[in-house]
Design a protein around this motif. Structure first.
Motif, PDB file in Angstrom:
ATOM      1  N   THR A  93       0.867  -0.916  -0.272  1.00 14.58           N
ATOM      2  CA  THR A  93      -0.004   0.425  -0.278  1.00 14.58           C
ATOM      3  C   THR A  93       1.323   1.465   0.297  1.00 14.58           C
ATOM      4  O   THR A  93       1.681   0.979   0.506  1.00 14.58           O
ATOM      5  CB  THR A  93      -1.016   0.370   1.133  1.00 14.58           C
ATOM      6  OG1 THR A  93      -2.055  -1.299   1.002  1.00 14.58           O
ATOM      7  CG2 THR A  93      -1.668   1.058   1.428  1.00 14.58           C
ATOM      8  N   SER A  94       0.690   1.920  -0.215  1.00 13.06           N
ATOM      9  CA  SER A  94       0.730   3.698  -0.953  1.00 13.06           C
ATOM     10  C   SER A  94       1.678   4.064   0.725  1.00 13.06           C
ATOM     11  O   SER A  94       0.572   3.965   1.348  1.00 13.06           O
ATOM     12  CB  SER A  94       0.717   4.540  -1.781  1.00 13.06           C
ATOM     13  OG  SER A  94       1.129   5.475  -1.722  1.00 13.06           O
ATOM     14  N   GLY A  95       2.701   4.723   0.406  1.00 12.64           N
ATOM     15  CA  GLY A  95       3.400   5.118   2.143  1.00 12.64           C
ATOM     16  C   GLY A  95       3.490   4.081   3.361  1.00 12.64           C
ATOM     17  O   GLY A  95       3.562   4.785   4.609  1.00 12.64           O
ATOM     18  N   THR A  96       3.248   3.420   3.608  1.00 14.33           N
ATOM     19  CA  THR A  96       4.092   2.025   3.893  1.00 14.33           C
ATOM     20  C   THR A  96       4.988   0.963   3.442  1.00 14.33           C
ATOM     21  O   THR A  96       4.744   1.051   2.171  1.00 14.33           O
ATOM     22  CB  THR A  96       3.078   1.338   4.767  1.00 14.33           C
ATOM     23  OG1 THR A  96       3.049   0.878   5.344  1.00 14.33           O
ATOM     24  CG2 THR A  96       1.669   1.111   3.565  1.00 14.33           C
ATOM     25  N   TYR A  97       5.619   0.559   3.928  1.00 14.57           N
ATOM     26  CA  TYR A  97       6.563  -0.469   3.542  1.00 14.57           C
ATOM     27  C   TYR A  97       5.326  -1.885   3.877  1.00 14.57           C
ATOM     28  O   TYR A  97       6.617  -2.572   3.834  1.00 14.57           O
ATOM     29  CB  TYR A  97       7.923   0.059   3.475  1.00 14.57           C
ATOM     30  CG  TYR A  97       8.487   0.918   2.646  1.00 14.57           C
ATOM     31  CD1 TYR A  97       9.060   2.151   3.146  1.00 14.57           C
ATOM     32  CD2 TYR A  97       9.553   0.524   1.636  1.00 14.57           C
ATOM     33  CE1 TYR A  97       9.827   2.887   1.837  1.00 14.57           C
ATOM     34  CE2 TYR A  97       9.742   1.235   1.059  1.00 14.57           C
ATOM     35  CZ  TYR A  97       9.570   2.346   1.070  1.00 14.57           C
ATOM     36  OH  TYR A  97      10.367   3.296   0.029  1.00 14.57           O
TER      37      TYR A  97
END
Lengths: 111, 116
Positions: A93-97
């Motif tokens: 998910t964008s914004g998280t690794y």
């Protein structure tokens, strides 16, 4: 509800057939999708990834993504006994690794 | 260069003991991940490092688990007062750290931990 779901299998296909592996995910914010292959007793190895709706082909492998339906699939053409392994779907998910993995689908290709 | 390496490959310990598992990522990769995989399950996220700091440790099951990456390269996963339920394969992965949500991870061979 699990965040990433896969049928555990085993999925058995004859040699030379097309194997179809499916994965559904719950987070609509998911943006990247990975398929890993894991042989018994080994660590996962990346097969391919897909970010955009539609198909992405790499040799005998095709990944298909449908964000509206929240599923991603992996097709393996001309299946070989050496393709017998567990196939893991992973979602980012964008914004998280933080990547979420499914439980994997065990594929058996019968000679 | 070389891929992700992990040591030891196998670790057998007794309940209540302390263990350390080491991960050496691919050179130049700033992102490092620890996962735990039980039989028949997919990898379960434990912690993610970006550089030296733990950017997301939401997967650590409890305060017996701790991980460090003091110089932004090698990482150590530490488990205190081990329990039989900690038995699993602990996987480390690294990635370039350039694309949040879309980085490609490369896995090490794993450490199989058995707690007797």
């Amino acid at each position: 509800q699990k965040e990433v779901e896969q049928n555990s299998g085993p999925l058995s296909v004859p040699e030379g057939a097309i194997a179809s592996l499916n994965c559904t995910y719950s987070d609509r914010g998911s943006q990247s999708f990975f398929w890993y292959r894991q042989y018994s007793g080994k660590s996962p190895e990346l097969i391919m990834f897909i970010y955009s709706n539609g198909d992405k082909e790499d040799g005998r492998f095709t990944a298909q993504l449908n964000k509206a339906s929240q599923y991603v699939s992996l097709l393996i053409r001309d299946s070989q006994p050496s393709d017998s392994a567990t196939y893991l779907c992973a979602v980012g998910t964008s914004g998280t690794y933080k990547y979420i993995f499914g439980t994997g689908t065990r594929l058996k290709v019968l000679a | 260069g070389a891929g992700v390496s992990q040591t030891p490959s196998n670790k057998v310990t007794e309940k209540g003991k302390y263990v350390e598992l080491r991960c050496d990522p691919i050179s130049g990769h700033t992102a490092l991940y620890w996962y735990r995989q039980s039989l028949g399950q997919g990898p379960e996220f434990l912690i993610y490092f970006q550089g030296t700091g733990a950017a997301d440790d939401s997967g650590l099951p409890n305060d017996r688990f701790f991980a460090v990456r003091p110089e932004g390269s090698v990482s150590t996963l530490k488990i205190q007062r081990t329990e039989r339920g900690d038995s699993a394969v602990y996987l480390c992965a690294s990635s370039p750290g350039k694309t949040s949500g879309g980085d490609t991870q490369y896995f090490g061979p794993g450490t199989r931990l058995t707690v007797l």
